[in-house]
Each structure stands twice: as C-alpha cells, then as structure tokens.
Design a protein around this motif. Structure first.
Motif, mmCIF file in Angstrom:
data_model
loop_
_atom_site.group_PDB
_atom_site.id
_atom_site.type_symbol
_atom_site.label_atom_id
_atom_site.label_comp_id
_atom_site.label_asym_id
_atom_site.label_seq_id
_atom_site.Cartn_x
_atom_site.Cartn_y
_atom_site.Cartn_z
ATOM 1 N N ALA A 137 -42.931 66.886 -30.575
ATOM 2 C CA ALA A 137 -43.860 65.925 -29.984
ATOM 3 C C ALA A 137 -43.917 64.648 -30.825
ATOM 4 C CB ALA A 137 -45.248 66.542 -29.863
ATOM 5 N N GLU A 138 -43.901 64.809 -32.139
ATOM 6 C CA GLU A 138 -43.932 63.644 -33.026
ATOM 7 C C GLU A 138 -42.668 62.817 -32.869
ATOM 8 O OE1 GLU A 138 -44.519 62.640 -37.802
ATOM 9 O OE2 GLU A 138 -44.771 64.680 -37.046
ATOM 10 N N ARG A 139 -41.525 63.477 -32.750
ATOM 11 C CA ARG A 139 -40.266 62.765 -32.555
ATOM 12 C C ARG A 139 -40.259 61.962 -31.265
ATOM 13 N NH1 ARG A 139 -35.579 66.843 -32.464
ATOM 14 N NH2 ARG A 139 -34.705 65.079 -31.313
ATOM 15 N N GLY A 140 -40.890 62.509 -30.220
ATOM 16 C CA GLY A 140 -40.855 61.858 -28.914
ATOM 17 C C GLY A 140 -42.009 60.922 -28.652
ATOM 18 N N ALA A 141 -42.906 60.768 -29.616
ATOM 19 C CA ALA A 141 -44.139 60.004 -29.387
ATOM 20 C C ALA A 141 -43.877 58.540 -29.067
ATOM 21 C CB ALA A 141 -45.053 60.115 -30.602
ATOM 22 N N ASP A 142 -42.834 57.962 -29.635
ATOM 23 C CA ASP A 142 -42.556 56.543 -29.439
ATOM 24 C C ASP A 142 -41.527 56.285 -28.334
ATOM 25 O OD1 ASP A 142 -44.306 55.927 -31.511
ATOM 26 O OD2 ASP A 142 -42.719 56.104 -33.026
ATOM 27 N N GLY A 143 -41.088 57.346 -27.671
ATOM 28 C CA GLY A 143 -40.081 57.189 -26.642
ATOM 29 C C GLY A 143 -40.662 56.755 -25.306
ATOM 30 N N GLU A 144 -39.785 56.350 -24.407
ATOM 31 C CA GLU A 144 -40.186 55.962 -23.054
ATOM 32 C C GLU A 144 -39.569 56.938 -22.052
ATOM 33 O OE1 GLU A 144 -39.230 51.936 -22.306
ATOM 34 O OE2 GLU A 144 -40.466 51.139 -23.932
ATOM 35 N N GLY A 145 -39.820 58.197 -22.261
ATOM 36 C CA GLY A 145 -39.250 59.225 -21.399
ATOM 37 C C GLY A 145 -39.855 59.217 -20.011
ATOM 38 N N PRO A 146 -39.462 60.164 -19.181
ATOM 39 C CA PRO A 146 -39.952 60.221 -17.802
ATOM 40 C C PRO A 146 -41.458 60.419 -17.744
ATOM 41 C CG PRO A 146 -38.752 62.231 -18.384
ATOM 42 C CD PRO A 146 -38.511 61.250 -19.479
ATOM 43 N N ALA A 147 -42.068 59.865 -16.686
ATOM 44 C CA ALA A 147 -43.521 59.924 -16.554
ATOM 45 C C ALA A 147 -44.030 61.354 -16.444
ATOM 46 C CB ALA A 147 -43.958 59.111 -15.332
ATOM 47 N N TRP A 148 -43.211 62.253 -15.882
ATOM 48 C CA TRP A 148 -43.695 63.610 -15.636
ATOM 49 C C TRP A 148 -43.912 64.415 -16.914
ATOM 50 C CZ3 TRP A 148 -39.748 66.288 -17.702
ATOM 51 C CH2 TRP A 148 -38.428 65.852 -17.500
ATOM 52 N N ILE A 149 -43.404 63.963 -18.045
ATOM 53 C CA ILE A 149 -43.646 64.686 -19.294
ATOM 54 C C ILE A 149 -44.665 63.942 -20.153
ATOM 55 C CG2 ILE A 149 -41.850 63.565 -20.690
ATOM 56 C CD1 ILE A 149 -42.732 67.358 -20.577
ATOM 57 N N GLY A 150 -45.286 62.911 -19.594
ATOM 58 C CA GLY A 150 -46.244 62.121 -20.351
ATOM 59 C C GLY A 150 -47.467 62.892 -20.804
ATOM 60 N N PHE A 151 -47.777 64.013 -20.129
ATOM 61 C CA PHE A 151 -48.933 64.832 -20.507
ATOM 62 C C PHE A 151 -48.733 65.536 -21.842
ATOM 63 C CE2 PHE A 151 -46.002 67.849 -18.718
ATOM 64 C CZ PHE A 151 -46.195 68.985 -19.481
ATOM 65 N N PHE A 152 -47.472 65.678 -22.269
ATOM 66 C CA PHE A 152 -47.193 66.484 -23.454
ATOM 67 C C PHE A 152 -47.432 65.653 -24.708
ATOM 68 C CE2 PHE A 152 -44.354 68.159 -26.775
ATOM 69 C CZ PHE A 152 -44.908 69.420 -26.888
ATOM 70 N N ASN A 153 -48.518 65.947 -25.374
ATOM 71 C CA ASN A 153 -48.898 65.235 -26.586
ATOM 72 C C ASN A 153 -49.660 66.202 -27.494
ATOM 73 O OD1 ASN A 153 -51.434 65.492 -25.377
ATOM 74 N ND2 ASN A 153 -51.378 63.412 -24.544
ATOM 75 N N GLN A 154 -50.212 65.684 -28.567
ATOM 76 C CA GLN A 154 -50.904 66.549 -29.520
ATOM 77 C C GLN A 154 -52.110 67.230 -28.885
ATOM 78 O OE1 GLN A 154 -49.756 67.462 -32.326
ATOM 79 N NE2 GLN A 154 -51.502 68.617 -33.145
ATOM 80 N N GLN A 155 -52.793 66.542 -27.986
ATOM 81 C CA GLN A 155 -53.950 67.146 -27.328
ATOM 82 C C GLN A 155 -53.535 68.377 -26.517
ATOM 83 O OE1 GLN A 155 -56.049 65.381 -23.761
ATOM 84 N NE2 GLN A 155 -57.629 65.027 -25.320
ATOM 85 N N ARG A 156 -52.402 68.288 -25.823
ATOM 86 C CA ARG A 156 -51.929 69.446 -25.062
ATOM 87 C C ARG A 156 -51.544 70.584 -26.002
ATOM 88 N NH1 ARG A 156 -49.981 71.227 -19.973
ATOM 89 N NH2 ARG A 156 -49.547 73.440 -20.356
ATOM 90 N N ILE A 157 -50.915 70.271 -27.112
ATOM 91 C CA ILE A 157 -50.550 71.300 -28.078
ATOM 92 C C ILE A 157 -51.803 71.996 -28.600
ATOM 93 C CG2 ILE A 157 -49.539 71.726 -30.347
ATOM 94 C CD1 ILE A 157 -47.526 69.490 -29.716
ATOM 95 N N ILE A 158 -52.843 71.214 -28.891
ATOM 96 C CA ILE A 158 -54.096 71.792 -29.388
ATOM 97 C C ILE A 158 -54.671 72.781 -28.388
ATOM 98 C CG2 ILE A 158 -56.517 71.239 -29.882
ATOM 99 C CD1 ILE A 158 -55.466 68.623 -31.145
ATOM 100 N N THR A 159 -54.706 72.398 -27.114
ATOM 101 C CA THR A 159 -55.268 73.274 -26.085
ATOM 102 C C THR A 159 -54.478 74.570 -25.977
ATOM 103 O OG1 THR A 159 -56.179 71.422 -24.819
ATOM 104 C CG2 THR A 159 -55.768 73.464 -23.616
ATOM 105 N N ASP A 160 -53.154 74.476 -25.960
ATOM 106 C CA ASP A 160 -52.330 75.676 -25.816
ATOM 107 C C ASP A 160 -52.333 76.524 -27.085
ATOM 108 O OD1 ASP A 160 -49.721 75.182 -23.383
ATOM 109 O OD2 ASP A 160 -51.729 74.350 -23.402
#
Length: 369
Positions: free
Chosen positions: A236-259
């Motif tokens: 997640a840290e590696r991809g934080a500054d990327g401009e990847g597809p919108a459908w994976i935009g939910f995946f961040n530290q907050q999502r990791i914390i919840t899971d």
C-alpha cells in the motif's frame, strides 16, 4: 439454466455470448434464486485464468460501431455505480439495476464493431461493472448470482488483457469463498491473485495479501496473518503515490486497519484488535459498509474483553447501519458477533438484541428472495 454463468469460455466470442445470456436471465428474473454457491465452480475459472490471465483483444468488424464516446459513457456509469454501492449498499434499486444496464446497454456494444484498442477498453470497463454487479448481489445475500457474475467478470478482464483487474476480481472471489466458509480455497485464490505480484499495481497485490491475511486468521494461523498484513502495508505504501485505476482507490491504510482488526478478532486477540482500531479513524459515511463492519468487529472485541455494555452499544449501532444498507452479508458479521455474547446469552439485553438481529435477517432475506 442451472449451469448458466458458470462457464469460463475458451474463445472470446463465446465469452461474450455466455455473459450476455447470463445477464439476460438475471435481468428477466429467469434465473432461479434457489441455486446455491458452490466453491468447486471457481476451480476451472481459477486455473484457466492462472494459465493465461491476459489475452490479446481481437478487433471486430460487424455490428454497430463502438467508439471512445461509448467507453466514456460506460466509465462514468461504472464510477457512479461503484461510489453509490460504497455509500448505500448493494440492495438498493440503483445498484440492482447494474445487470439491467449490462444486458440492455453493454451487451449490444460487445457484439459491435471496434478496433483492438477500443475493444480492450470495452472489455475492461465491462468486467469492472460485472464484478460490481456480483459484489452488490453478494452484499444482498444472492450468493449464487454473485458467484456467476464474478466468473464472467474474470473472463471479460482476461479478454481485455487486464491482469490487474483479473487479480482484483479473483481476490474478490476469494473473499466470497472465505465468507461462505471455504477457508482453504480462499487462501489458494488469494495467493493466486497475488501470483503476478512482481508486475501488478502494488495496491492490487496488497489487496490480495489482505484477503489472504483474513483467510489465515479464519484458519487460526496468526503468524501467517501477521506476515500477510505487513506485506499488504508495504505494498500500500509503494502504491500510495501512483495513479492506478479508480476501482482500487479504496485500498489504503484505513482499509488495512479495518481488515486487520477483523483478522485479529477472528483470532480471538482483542488487545491487538483494539490496537489496530486505534491506528486510524473510523471509516466515513462514504464507506458506510466498512464502517458497519468495523463497528461489529469492535463489538466482538469488547465482548471478548468482558465489557458487555460497550459491546452491545456498538453492536446496536452496527445492526442499525447494516439494516439501513440492506446488507444481508452484514447479518453474517452480526452472527459472528453474536457468538461472542454467549457468556451473557440469558441476559435480557442480549436476548433482545439477538432477536432483533434475527428479525432483520428474515426481513432482508425475504427481500433478496
């Protein structure tokens, strides 16, 4: 009819025919809801996708012309549906209309005339929408319908040459398998989704590792759970500054914390659950379902810690939110939570709460039938 939607077609044209026929049956309510989820139905799609996750998209020269304007329309529709589902759940009319849109608007375009480049984008956005149709069905408790949408989505992602999207869909299939009680198969699929981790968008690979972590937790393997979560955080840290597809935009530290909090709840480690919860804020209203999940997980952790009053307070809040979302899947989270209330099962507040969960479950199940 019982096999419709389960075929992972070898030929691209056959893939379009299979998906369109399935969308037609669901849209016209010809698909019987008594069909059940079968984890074995994922075996062939899983193996065929692993062998060839991204095939070459072939141009078509018959039918109505598909251009970039069509792709922009479908992209806007997919973005809107994804945001709506995240905030309002999968049981509302707008989310349920996805299959109607796929059949009436998208299927004719898939049979149209397009270049390789336009066709590639057409398959990709269609796969994204088909995955979301499966996700909303999953949230509403229509597990067999969801499973077939996921299989068709995976096939369409392959037709669009999109290994990232295919990995994301496969991780979603792993999550469904996990939630249906097939822990070992979920681990296999999550690991398969990560298999191309050296070339995937880091966030896609990180999401696959997160689902693997949750699967290991259900299996009682704390060491593997912790290792997968740590790897997910690094990705997640590696991809934080990327401009990847919108459908994976939910995946961040907050999502990791919840899971992660959920994983350690499943391991019975309430102290670590509390520690993860303290690592970041509660999901906002824009992620209402994730907020509901986090509340139910915290309710379980407080029960494990012997704090019934706080546990029931959070459990009630989670029930109210899951009910508003119409999430039958959410009732499964509350059934898991209910097991943590066993020491107080005869207490009047617990009896009332569990009765309310059963009532809400019956209401939502009737609506899903």
């Amino acid at each position: 009819m019982s096999e419709l939607g389960l075929e992972f077609a070898r030929r691209q044209d056959d893939a379009v025919t299979e998906a369109a026929a399935y969308w037609s049956a669901v849209n016209r309510r010809q698909f019987l809801t008594h069909h059940t989820f079968a984890v074995s139905a994922f075996a062939t799609p899983f193996s065929r996708w692993l062998i060839d996750p991204a095939e070459e998209t072939r141009a078509r020269e018959s039918g109505p012309t598909v251009d970039r304007g069509h792709i922009a329309e479908l992209r806007e529709a997919a973005d809107s549906a994804r945001l709506w589902d995240s905030r309002f759940g999968g049981s509302n009319r707008k989310s349920a209309s996805l299959t109607e849109y796929l059949y009436e608007r998208v299927a004719p375009l898939l049979r149209g005339s397009y270049s390789e480049a336009v066709g590639r984008d057409l398959f990709r956005v269609t796969a994204e929408m088909a995955r979301l149709a499966g996700w909303t069905a999953f949230d509403a408790g229509r597990h067999s319908i969801a499973q077939r949408h996921f299989i068709q989505a995976l096939r369409l992602a392959r037709a669009g040459g999109d290994a990232d999207l295919g990995s994301y869909i496969l991780a979603t299939m792993a999550m469904q398998s996990l939630m249906r009680g097939f822990t070992s198969e979920a681990i296999d699929m999550a690991q398969g989704a990560y298999r191309r981790g050296q070339t995937l968008d880091p966030r896609v690979a990180g999401f696959a590792k997160l689902i693997e972590a949750r699967s290991h937790a259900r299996a009682g393997d704390e060491r593997s759970t912790s290792a997968c979560i740590a790897q997910s955080e690094r990705l997640a840290e590696r991809g934080a500054d990327g401009e990847g597809p919108a459908w994976i935009g939910f995946f961040n530290q907050q999502r990791i914390i919840t899971d992660a909090a959920e994983a350690f709840r499943d391991l019975g480690n309430h102290r670590t659950t509390f520690a993860w919860n303290a690592a970041g804020p509660m999901p906002s209203d824009a992620f209402a379902r994730s907020r509901s999940v986090r509340l139910s997980v915290l309710a379980s952790a407080h029960a494990q810690n012997g704090d019934l009053a706080q546990s029931l307070h959070l459990g009630r809040e989670s029930l109210n939110l899951f009910t508003r979302l119409g999430s039958l899947r959410g009732m499964e989270y509350l059934r898991v939570y209910g097991r943590s209330l066993e020491p107080w099962r005869r207490g009047p507040q617990v009896v009332t709460y569990l009765a309310d969960v059963r009532k809400a479950t019956r209401t939502l199940a009737a609506a899903a039938a």
